[in-house]
Design a protein around this motif. Structure first.
Motif, PDB file in Angstrom:
ATOM      1  N   THR A 236       1.116  -1.090  -0.045  1.00 16.55           N
ATOM      2  CA  THR A 236       0.217  -0.034  -0.101  1.00 16.55           C
ATOM      3  C   THR A 236       1.219   1.781   0.530  1.00 16.55           C
ATOM      4  OG1 THR A 236      -0.258   0.184   2.308  1.00 16.55           O
ATOM      5  CG2 THR A 236      -1.602  -1.085   0.941  1.00 16.55           C
ATOM      6  N   ASN A 237       2.489   1.040  -0.251  1.00 14.41           N
ATOM      7  CA  ASN A 237       2.911   1.803   0.072  1.00 14.41           C
ATOM      8  C   ASN A 237       2.949   3.030   1.249  1.00 14.41           C
ATOM      9  OD1 ASN A 237       4.550   2.127  -2.086  1.00 14.41           O
ATOM     10  ND2 ASN A 237       2.591   2.469  -3.953  1.00 14.41           N
ATOM     11  N   ALA A 238       2.269   2.445   2.354  1.00  4.40           N
ATOM     12  CA  ALA A 238       2.214   3.572   3.721  1.00  4.40           C
ATOM     13  C   ALA A 238       3.664   4.165   4.243  1.00  4.40           C
ATOM     14  CB  ALA A 238       1.953   2.414   4.225  1.00  4.40           C
ATOM     15  N   ASP A 239       3.729   5.770   4.367  1.00  2.88           N
ATOM     16  CA  ASP A 239       4.834   5.895   4.993  1.00  2.88           C
ATOM     17  C   ASP A 239       4.751   5.567   6.246  1.00  2.88           C
ATOM     18  OD1 ASP A 239       2.589   7.855   5.772  1.00  2.88           O
ATOM     19  OD2 ASP A 239       2.918   8.954   4.227  1.00  2.88           O
ATOM     20  N   LEU A 240       3.967   4.786   7.605  1.00  4.62           N
ATOM     21  CA  LEU A 240       4.289   4.947   8.772  1.00  4.62           C
ATOM     22  C   LEU A 240       3.633   3.108   8.858  1.00  4.62           C
ATOM     23  CD1 LEU A 240       4.867   6.324  11.579  1.00  4.62           C
ATOM     24  CD2 LEU A 240       2.813   6.911  11.370  1.00  4.62           C
ATOM     25  N   LEU A 241       4.051   2.534   9.700  1.00  3.95           N
ATOM     26  CA  LEU A 241       3.683   1.816  10.568  1.00  3.95           C
ATOM     27  C   LEU A 241       3.965   1.584  11.721  1.00  3.95           C
ATOM     28  CD1 LEU A 241       2.401  -0.893  10.238  1.00  3.95           C
ATOM     29  CD2 LEU A 241       4.923  -2.283  10.737  1.00  3.95           C
ATOM     30  N   VAL A 242       2.398   1.875  12.996  1.00  4.06           N
ATOM     31  CA  VAL A 242       1.745   1.565  14.094  1.00  4.06           C
ATOM     32  C   VAL A 242       2.167   0.193  14.799  1.00  4.06           C
ATOM     33  CG1 VAL A 242       0.998   2.653  15.828  1.00  4.06           C
ATOM     34  CG2 VAL A 242       0.999   4.299  14.017  1.00  4.06           C
ATOM     35  N   MET A 243       2.969  -0.177  16.050  1.00  5.70           N
ATOM     36  CA  MET A 243       2.166  -1.116  16.034  1.00  5.70           C
ATOM     37  C   MET A 243       2.882  -1.116  17.843  1.00  5.70           C
ATOM     38  SD  MET A 243       5.444  -3.224  14.948  1.00  5.70           S
ATOM     39  CE  MET A 243       4.723  -4.846  15.235  1.00  5.70           C
ATOM     40  N   TYR A 263      10.361  -9.644  13.296  1.00  2.36           N
ATOM     41  CA  TYR A 263      10.760  -9.475  11.620  1.00  2.36           C
ATOM     42  C   TYR A 263      11.010  -8.160  11.760  1.00  2.36           C
ATOM     43  CZ  TYR A 263       9.002 -10.656   7.170  1.00  2.36           C
ATOM     44  OH  TYR A 263       9.159 -10.614   5.602  1.00  2.36           O
ATOM     45  N   ILE A 264      10.196  -7.464  11.803  1.00  5.48           N
ATOM     46  CA  ILE A 264       9.857  -6.205  11.133  1.00  5.48           C
ATOM     47  C   ILE A 264      11.195  -4.983  11.287  1.00  5.48           C
ATOM     48  CG2 ILE A 264       8.647  -3.654  11.498  1.00  5.48           C
ATOM     49  CD1 ILE A 264       6.701  -5.774  10.211  1.00  5.48           C
ATOM     50  N   MET A 265      11.733  -5.570  12.497  1.00  5.59           N
ATOM     51  CA  MET A 265      12.893  -4.180  12.827  1.00  5.59           C
ATOM     52  C   MET A 265      13.516  -5.273  11.615  1.00  5.59           C
ATOM     53  SD  MET A 265      13.030  -3.479  16.617  1.00  5.59           S
ATOM     54  CE  MET A 265      13.329  -5.669  17.021  1.00  5.59           C
ATOM     55  N   SER A 266      14.240  -6.051  11.424  1.00  4.87           N
ATOM     56  CA  SER A 266      14.918  -6.749  10.249  1.00  4.87           C
ATOM     57  C   SER A 266      14.902  -6.247   8.863  1.00  4.87           C
ATOM     58  CB  SER A 266      15.520  -7.803  10.528  1.00  4.87           C
ATOM     59  OG  SER A 266      14.470  -8.707   9.900  1.00  4.87           O
ATOM     60  N   ASP A 267      13.832  -5.607   8.114  1.00  7.36           N
ATOM     61  CA  ASP A 267      13.272  -4.783   7.466  1.00  7.36           C
ATOM     62  C   ASP A 267      12.618  -4.386   6.893  1.00  7.36           C
ATOM     63  OD1 ASP A 267      14.051  -4.995   5.164  1.00  7.36           O
ATOM     64  OD2 ASP A 267      13.252  -6.383   4.111  1.00  7.36           O
ATOM     65  N   LEU A 268      12.507  -2.888   7.562  1.00  9.74           N
ATOM     66  CA  LEU A 268      11.657  -2.542   7.609  1.00  9.74           C
ATOM     67  C   LEU A 268      10.988  -1.838   6.607  1.00  9.74           C
ATOM     68  CD1 LEU A 268      12.960   0.617  10.559  1.00  9.74           C
ATOM     69  CD2 LEU A 268      11.790  -0.697  10.485  1.00  9.74           C
ATOM     70  N   PRO A 269       9.090  -1.939   6.545  1.00 17.54           N
ATOM     71  CA  PRO A 269       8.335  -1.382   5.723  1.00 17.54           C
ATOM     72  C   PRO A 269       8.852  -0.396   5.716  1.00 17.54           C
ATOM     73  CG  PRO A 269       7.908  -2.579   7.082  1.00 17.54           C
ATOM     74  CD  PRO A 269       9.020  -2.662   7.599  1.00 17.54           C
ATOM     75  N   SER A 270       8.854   0.217   5.902  1.00 17.21           N
ATOM     76  CA  SER A 270       8.068   1.841   6.508  1.00 17.21           C
ATOM     77  C   SER A 270       8.822   3.244   7.368  1.00 17.21           C
ATOM     78  CB  SER A 270       6.449   2.488   6.842  1.00 17.21           C
ATOM     79  OG  SER A 270       6.095   1.923   7.447  1.00 17.21           O
ATOM     80  N   ASN A 271       8.158   3.854   7.840  1.00 16.80           N
ATOM     81  CA  ASN A 271       8.562   4.262   9.212  1.00 16.80           C
ATOM     82  C   ASN A 271       7.979   3.482  10.174  1.00 16.80           C
ATOM     83  OD1 ASN A 271      10.283   6.862   8.299  1.00 16.80           O
ATOM     84  ND2 ASN A 271       8.273   7.406   7.063  1.00 16.80           N
ATOM     85  N   LEU A 272       9.040   3.780  11.273  1.00 14.49           N
ATOM     86  CA  LEU A 272       8.527   3.012  12.684  1.00 14.49           C
ATOM     87  C   LEU A 272       8.136   3.049  13.382  1.00 14.49           C
ATOM     88  CD1 LEU A 272       7.182  -0.099  13.327  1.00 14.49           C
ATOM     89  CD2 LEU A 272      10.171  -0.578  13.284  1.00 14.49           C
ATOM     90  N   LEU A 273       6.317   3.075  14.160  1.00 14.35           N
ATOM     91  CA  LEU A 273       6.143   3.912  15.652  1.00 14.35           C
ATOM     92  C   LEU A 273       5.124   2.811  16.766  1.00 14.35           C
ATOM     93  CD1 LEU A 273       5.522   6.012  17.612  1.00 14.35           C
ATOM     94  CD2 LEU A 273       3.051   6.464  16.920  1.00 14.35           C
ATOM     95  N   ILE A 274       6.287   2.751  17.299  1.00 12.96           N
ATOM     96  CA  ILE A 274       5.926   1.687  18.558  1.00 12.96           C
ATOM     97  C   ILE A 274       5.593   2.352  19.847  1.00 12.96           C
ATOM     98  CG2 ILE A 274       7.437   0.076  19.778  1.00 12.96           C
ATOM     99  CD1 ILE A 274       7.539  -0.796  16.965  1.00 12.96           C
TER     100      ILE A 274
END
Length: 277
Positions: A236-243, A263-274
């Motif tokens: 979806t070409n998202a610019d932020l993933l929130v977990m 898994y997400i940290m090893s290959d970030l698909p977008s900006n990441l907000l934890i």
């Protein structure tokens, strides 16, 4: 939402861009900001920092600088606790010759141990844009409703075009369906019922939140949660993933969720907000 931000400053090619992004968020949240730099202080470094702050047009009356020595991750976390920071902002790293981003050892350690929420930026820019296409994991962790609330609040503030809520079908439910149903039609009906149950759970959480003017897409997936989450975020070409983050004491489901996060940290698909629980 976030009342005090901190940004880990590094004298690197992306350091100034991360600071630009942090200033945008400071203005968005109307928050205080703490600038953190770990390392020896020299006249040259002081001059470089002053030039960076001038370039980014940082209002020095609204920021606090913490320049200290020590082990980077340990010191950054210590400062965040001492200053009662709500959100720490840091940059990610790009794997050489690959369109792939990963979290360096310092940021990875921070994500695992931080008491505050953490935002990792994969492509910080000196011309920062709003988070327009947001994906949030609507399950997992100790308090998924908090990550949903943060994602909705951020989406409204940033006037996001769409907010995708990803919810995983409980794998044990599917396993029971496979084991107990005799026909493909019965299996399909059971799967449909499981999907509807998950949709109802997500909608019940949304009904308690302010989602006015937000365009929301609820997506139910099955399979390995981390893999499906990363795949959907890229597609979806998202610019932020929130977990949702985890507490210090991990139960069984927290450990499963931690595998998704690793898994997400090893290959970030977008900006990441934890989001801290």
């Amino acid at each position: 939402m976030f009342k005090k931000l901190a940004v880990a400053i590094a004298f690197s090619p992306t350091g100034e861009a991360v600071l630009w992004e942090a200033v945008r968020l400071q203005q968005l949240f109307e928050a205080e900001m703490v600038l953190i730099h770990i390392g020896e202080r020299s006249d040259e470094d002081v001059k470089q920092l002053d030039e960076m702050l001038d370039q980014v047009k940082v209002d020095r009356g609204k920021v606090k600088l913490c320049w200290e020595n020590g082990a980077p991750s340990k010191k950054i976390l210590e400062i965040c606790r001492r200053e009662e920071v709500d959100l720490l902002i840091a940059g990610a790293l790009r794997k050489e010759n690959l369109f792939q981003y990963y979290i360096g050892s310092v940021a990875r350690d921070i994500l695992r141990k931080a008491d505050c929420s953490v935002l990792v930026l994969v492509t910080p820019s000196s011309h920062p844009q709003n988070f327009d296409n947001i994906v949030v994991q609507a399950g997992g962790g100790r308090n998924p409703r908090k990550s949903l609330k943060v994602a909705c609040d951020l989406g409204k503030r940033d006037q996001a075009s769409i907010l995708h809520l990803i919810r995983e079908i409980k794998l044990y439910g599917l396993s029971l369906a496979v084991a107990s149903e005799d026909t493909e039609e019965e299996y399909s009906e059971t799967r449909k019922n499981l999907v509807n149950e998950e949709l109802k759970e997500v909608q019940a959480k949304l009904d308690k939140l302010d989602t006015e003017d937000l365009r929301i897409n609820i997506k139910i997936t099955a399979g390995k949660a981390g893999h499906e989450l990363a795949k959907f975020t890229r597609r979806t070409n998202a610019d932020l993933l929130v977990m949702q983050g985890m507490g210090r004491k991990l139960g069984l489901f927290d450990r499963i969720f931690r595998q998704d996060l690793e898994y997400i940290m090893s290959d970030l698909p977008s900006n990441l907000l934890i989001v801290h629980p």
